[in-house]
Design an enzyme around this catalytic site. Structure first.
Site, short mmCIF file in Angstrom:
data_model
loop_
_atom_site.label_atom_id
_atom_site.label_comp_id
_atom_site.label_asym_id
_atom_site.label_seq_id
_atom_site.Cartn_x
_atom_site.Cartn_y
_atom_site.Cartn_z
N CYS A 272 4.03 45.61 31.45
CA CYS A 272 2.83 45.46 30.64
C CYS A 272 2.83 46.44 29.47
CB CYS A 272 1.59 45.66 31.52
SG CYS A 272 0.04 45.53 30.63
N CYS B 48 -2.78 44.96 39.29
CA CYS B 48 -4.12 44.61 38.83
C CYS B 48 -4.40 43.11 38.94
CB CYS B 48 -4.35 45.09 37.41
SG CYS B 48 -3.45 44.16 36.14
#
Ligand code: PLP
Lengths: 370, 402
Positions: free
Chosen positions: A101, A198
């Site tokens: 990410c 997440c």
């Protein structure tokens, strides 16, 4: 400077943004909406990118008196992080999605867009330090708080990305950040840290992979190929894992068994004793250099997990995009797909993705699967 | 922040009028529940009823037709659900709701909710490329089985692209079959001549903060003979259709604002239309490939005078918003947000725009405090802003390679 502060809705990024404001920068807050369906995560206790998180981030921005926007990066995140995560597991590798990410979303898609919109830097609440090397170059260093140090997941940043990165929390202890948040009146001061992956709100990675990849039953074998049990999908196993193997019989020597190898293509999980897990070298691919690329032989330390211990290491490049890292103290349970991050003291030199491992008990490198 | 602000988002909310502020604050200092029988109550009641009379007169309605609510959203919900339930109770066959595809979410979502929760059958009436509802489609829908239609709801003027709907055609089509018509006139009041009786409507929504009144107050104007099942049950205020202690200061403010804006409308409509035409010319001058959405004629009968809505090919609406905001210019993408994430506008999609153009859109809306200087500020900013946003747009469509 015009600074774009990525605000997750947590305490760290809120204080980071506040410090950027204090430093006199012209700051705009942005919450990255990464979940494909934020409403479905409304009640999710963990993870980020829920509607609550967006609201918490907005509240913090309002308190700081900075403009605030939500950027929809769900598509990008799905393609570059979630699908990569699933594909890596499907190939028997163990990816780190936070690293991915940072590499492809926060310091690529977001940074590029920020620069195009006229911003000079992106600010995040990561615990890491960017240090001026004096000659205009900037170095990435470990955070002052060893318990929170996140330099590992930033080890994928290139020199250019670092030029435009701002980590205002690098020299602060986590406890002090919370206290500062409280002092500043930020409502997120007491908000628990987010953990785990997440985009897997319930924390059940195996279940997530099962839903994404479907059942792929196969055998659990020992090093000799003797079948010891069955599994519902090799991707649910990680190298070094001990629990949940479901092997009824104990090993003949009575020692606990660990996952040594995961081969989803052959649907095979290989188990064996702990000492067979020890790795003395890794072959890395896709290197990323935070500063100048490695020249000759490197002596320093290597870290193989986000919260792993660094070990003394030697590294050298074998081609433009491959390197060998000798681990001078064996590391247990290294899986292809993990990142190896090289440190010179506290300075991050660069990173690579582990492609193969060399076990302490063998002379030859074991190939990762492609 | 020291940047001077240029407010071009009057369709979102418009500044409270000075005289309204006076009325509201003065009344807030005074005690009184309009339902009480003593002197304080009577004084409050008098303010409420005078406000009702003034508002009714300004909108061509009778005082008894005015139901005060907490705003446009509640009035829309009351009209849609209240009408559906009452009509359905009277005849269980009435399950069809005919609604334009470009309604505000305050109508759109209650209609969808009725479909999900109460077995309503929804027919979304198509619109032309300017966002005007297709009256022939409405006629066909009605004629197919008139006895099963509970209500028709078509807004007076669209909040995003400003298109004025052919309401008299809609009303006559529905009334031929005895079907009641509701219209959300939130954006129309103050911008267009609005006369409830002349419109033939059965119910009409009004909101305070879009006309220089307070936030959180509105009204449903509804003909006496139209039955509504209430949403709020309680003290029986507002002829038992809408319970709740009346917000005397807000109602006084709403009424004063509607009266003032309706009084000014003939003059302000012309003024805003001229200003808007300048704005459109300035934007198209600076960004020649910008696309003006909605009716291009600018005629008051076809488009809200304060509305200008564009798509800027190659840009993301939220990039434009950020860049304009940084230069002190406030406008909106005009579409609803979910968790702050802009969704492609259902209005533009219904008008046939692709998702790219729908995401590249921006609404500028003028109101009673708008000036030439506002338009000039936008004219200076829009060229460079679009140029930058295009760079960011290109960046974002490029995929990062592994
Ligand atoms: C057409 C339309 N209907 C309804 C509403 C909602 O009104 P209120 O904000 O008073 O609830 C709005 C305002 O956004 C609107 O533009």
């Amino acid at each position: 400077m015009r600074v774009l502060a990525a605000m997750s809705g947590g305490v760290d990024s809120a204080v980071a943004a506040a410090r950027a404001v204090d430093a006199g920068h012209d700051v705009v807050g942005v919450h990255l909406a990464l979940a494909s369906n934020p409403a479905s995560l409304r009640n999710g206790a963990r993870g980020c990118c829920t509607l609550e998180d967006a609201r918490d981030a907005r509240r913090a921005a309002d308190l700081l008196g900075i403009p605030f926007y939500v950027w929809d990066l769900a598509e990008r995140f799905r393609a570059d992080v979630v699908e990569d995560f699933v594909a890596e597991y499907a190939a028997g590798r163990t990816p780190n999605p936070c690293l991915r990410c940072n590499e492809r979303v926060k310091f690529a898609a977001v940074l590029d867009r920020a620069v195009a919109l006229g911003f000079d830097a992106v600010c995040t609440g990561h615990y890491a330090r960017v240090v001026d090397a004096g000659d205009g170059r900037r170095e990435l260093h470990r955070a002052a708080d060893p318990a929170k140090d996140q330099s590992y997941v930033l080890g994928v940043l290139t020199a250019e990305q670092l030029q435009r990165a701002l980590f205002p929390l690098g020299d602060t202890l986590k406890g002090d950040v919370r206290e500062e948040a409280g002092r500043r009146g930020l409502a997120v001061a007491g908000k628990p840290d987010s953990h785990d992956v997440c985009f897997i709100a319930d924390g059940d990675t195996a279940g997530f992979l099962r839903r994404s990849l479907g059942a792929a039953p196969g055998a659990i074998v020992d090093a000799d190929g003797t079948v010891l049990g069955r599994h519902e999908g090799a991707y649910a196993y990680t190298v070094g894992q001990r629990r949940g193997l479901g092997l009824g019989r104990p090993a003949s020597d009575g020692r606990p068994r660990y996952v040594l190898d995961v081969s989803p293509v052959e649907r095979r999980v290989t188990v064996g004793p702990a000492d067979a897990l020890d790795v003395r070298a890794v072959l890395g691919v896709r290197p990323r250099w935070c500063g100048p690329p490695l020249g000759g032989e490197f002596h320093g330390s290597a870290q193989l997990r986000a919260h792993g211990e660094p070990v003394p290491a030697r590294a050298r490049r074998t081609a433009a995009d491959t390197l060998v890292v000798d681990l001078l103290r064996p590391v247990r349970g290294v899986a292809p797909g993990q990142a190896v991050v090289l440190y010179d003291g506290t300075r991050v030199v660069g990173s690579a993705t582990v492609d193969r491992v060399v076990r302490a008990s063998s002379d030859v490198a074991e190939a990762g699967r492609h | 922040m020291s940047v001077p602000r240029t407010y071009l988002d009057h369709a979102a909310t418009t500044p409270m009028r000075a005289e309204v502020l006076e009325v509201v604050t003065a009344r807030m200092r005074v005690l009184g529940n309009a339902s009480s029988l003593h002197a304080s109550g009577r004084a409050a009641r008098r303010v409420v009823e005078e406000s009702r009379e003034a508002l009714a007169a300004a909108l061509g309605a009778r005082p008894s037709e005015v139901v005060f609510t907490s705003g446009g959203t509640e009035a829309d919900n009351l009209a849609v659900k209240g009408l559906y339930r009452a009509r359905q109770a009277a005849d269980p066959r009435r399950r069809r709701v005919l609604a334009s595809a470009v309604e505000h979410h305050a109508v759109l979502d209650p209609v969808k909710w009725l479909a999900d929760a109460e077995e309503a059958q929804v027919e979304w009436l198509p619109v032309d490329p300017y966002g005007r509802v297709d009256v022939a489609a409405l006629r066909a829908s009605l004629a197919a089985d008139p006895g099963s239609v509970a209500l028709v709801t078509v807004m007076w003027a669209n909040n995003e692209v400003g298109t004025v709907q052919p309401l008299s055609d809609v009303v006559s089509a529905a009334h031929e079959h005895g079907v009641p018509v509701h219209s959300d006139a939130v954006q129309a009041v103050g911008q267009l001549p609005v006369d409830f009786a002349a419109s033939g409507l059965d119910a009409m929504t009004v909101s305070g903060h879009k006309v220089g009144g307070p936030l959180g107050v509105g009204a449903l104007v509804v003909r006496r003979e139209v039955e509504l099942v209430p949403l709020l049950h309680g003290g029986g205020q507002e002829r038992d259709v809408r319970s709740g202690t009346l917000d005397t200061p807000a109602i006084a403010g709403l009424s004063a604002a509607v009266v003032a804006s309706q009084e000014e409308q003939p003059e302000s409509g012309q003024r805003l239309a001229a200003l808007r035409d300048d704005l459109v010319a300035a934007v198209l001058g600076a960004v020649p490939d910008a696309v003006l959405n909605g009716d291009p004629s600018g005629d008051l009968r076809r488009r809200l005078p304060g509305n200008a809505h564009f798509s800027f090919p190659g840009c993301e609406g939220d990039s434009l918003l950020l860049l304009l905001d940084a230069r002190g210019i406030e406008c909106s993408t005009g579409s609803a947000c979910s968790a702050g994430v802009a969704q492609p506008s259902h209005v533009l999609v219904a008008m046939g725009a692709g998702p790219e153009l729908a995401r590249a859109s921006l609404r500028f809306s003028l109101g009673h405090t708008s000036t030439v200087a506002d338009v000039e500020a936008l004219a200076r900013a829009i060229g460079p802003v679009v140029e930058r946003a295009r760079l960011a747009g290109v960046v974002n469509t490029r995929k990062v390679s592994a």
